[in-house]
Design an enzyme around this catalytic site. Sequence first.
Site, PDB file in Angstrom:
ATOM      1  N   CYS A 111       4.735  21.684 -10.322  1.00 56.22           N
ATOM      2  CA  CYS A 111       3.693  22.108 -11.267  1.00 56.22           C
ATOM      3  C   CYS A 111       2.450  22.671 -10.591  1.00 56.22           C
ATOM      4  CB  CYS A 111       3.300  20.938 -12.169  1.00 56.22           C
ATOM      5  SG  CYS A 111       2.299  19.676 -11.334  1.00 56.22           S
ATOM      6  N   HIS A 158       0.809  -1.221   0.000  1.00 61.55           N
ATOM      7  CA  HIS A 158       0.000   0.000   0.000  1.00 61.55           C
ATOM      8  C   HIS A 158       0.842   1.271   0.000  1.00 61.55           C
ATOM      9  CE1 HIS A 158      -3.367  -2.625   1.943  1.00 61.55           C
ATOM     10  NE2 HIS A 158      -3.247  -2.827   0.655  1.00 61.55           N
TER      11      HIS A 158
END
EC number: 2.3.1.286
Length: 261
Positions: free
Chosen positions: A168, A107
């Site tokens: 970004c 996970h």
Amino acid sequence: MRGRHVVALTGAGCSTESGIPDYRGEGTLARARRPVRFEVYAADPVARARYWSRAVVGWPRFCAAPPNAGHRALARLERAGIVRAVITQNVDRLHQAAGTREVVELHGALAEVRCLACGALEGRAELQERLLGLNPGWLDHEAEIAPDGDADLETSLAEFHVAGCRRCAGVLKPNVVFFGEQVPAAIVERAYALVESAELLVVLGSSLTVFSGLRFVRRAEALGTPIAIVNVGPTRGDALASLKIEARLGELLPRLAERLA
């Protein structure tokens, strides 16, 4: 285990004795709330603000949690050549902190965050500093730690600011598999290969409620590989096990390591 190629599959029960709560353990169901689903997190800015407002409070205690006696005993069994690898459902990296070298993280790990737009990775500790810079004084809120580094925080989100990707400005997400996401195929195949090479699969501290762990028990059973389960409470794999032991891992694993390693 003696003389066999052993692979361990571990769950949250390995880490509860380090102070990290689980979703389904003793006393948990009465207080647990549903974790955020990926599609909600990705689409809803309010859901992201709720997640990070709580995670900022929970992170200091989560990352300070130490490996416990069970983690250390597993690492000792690996050094002795008895446990060949650990497949873990946990996201706390306490197996590595205890010294285990061969770990498959089904996970992911909360120690990293990933941008959903450009894929850039950032350390969670660095993001914590950015979030605190945007939300000075937020750590003054007191809350109980919850599973997966979360916190049971009930407060207004009106003034909480979520940080974006440094590259970004895109949406950042913990580099873990949320409910509603799939475990990456390469990770699944690596874990299957370990199970297929094993002469014994030992399940430690997992209720096997979610399919991401149960599938490996089913694969071992289909191959005729013996399965041993150590867990407090029932698991979905009990009917497939050759041996089921109700015990706390911090007590049983050190005794096992002393005898075998």
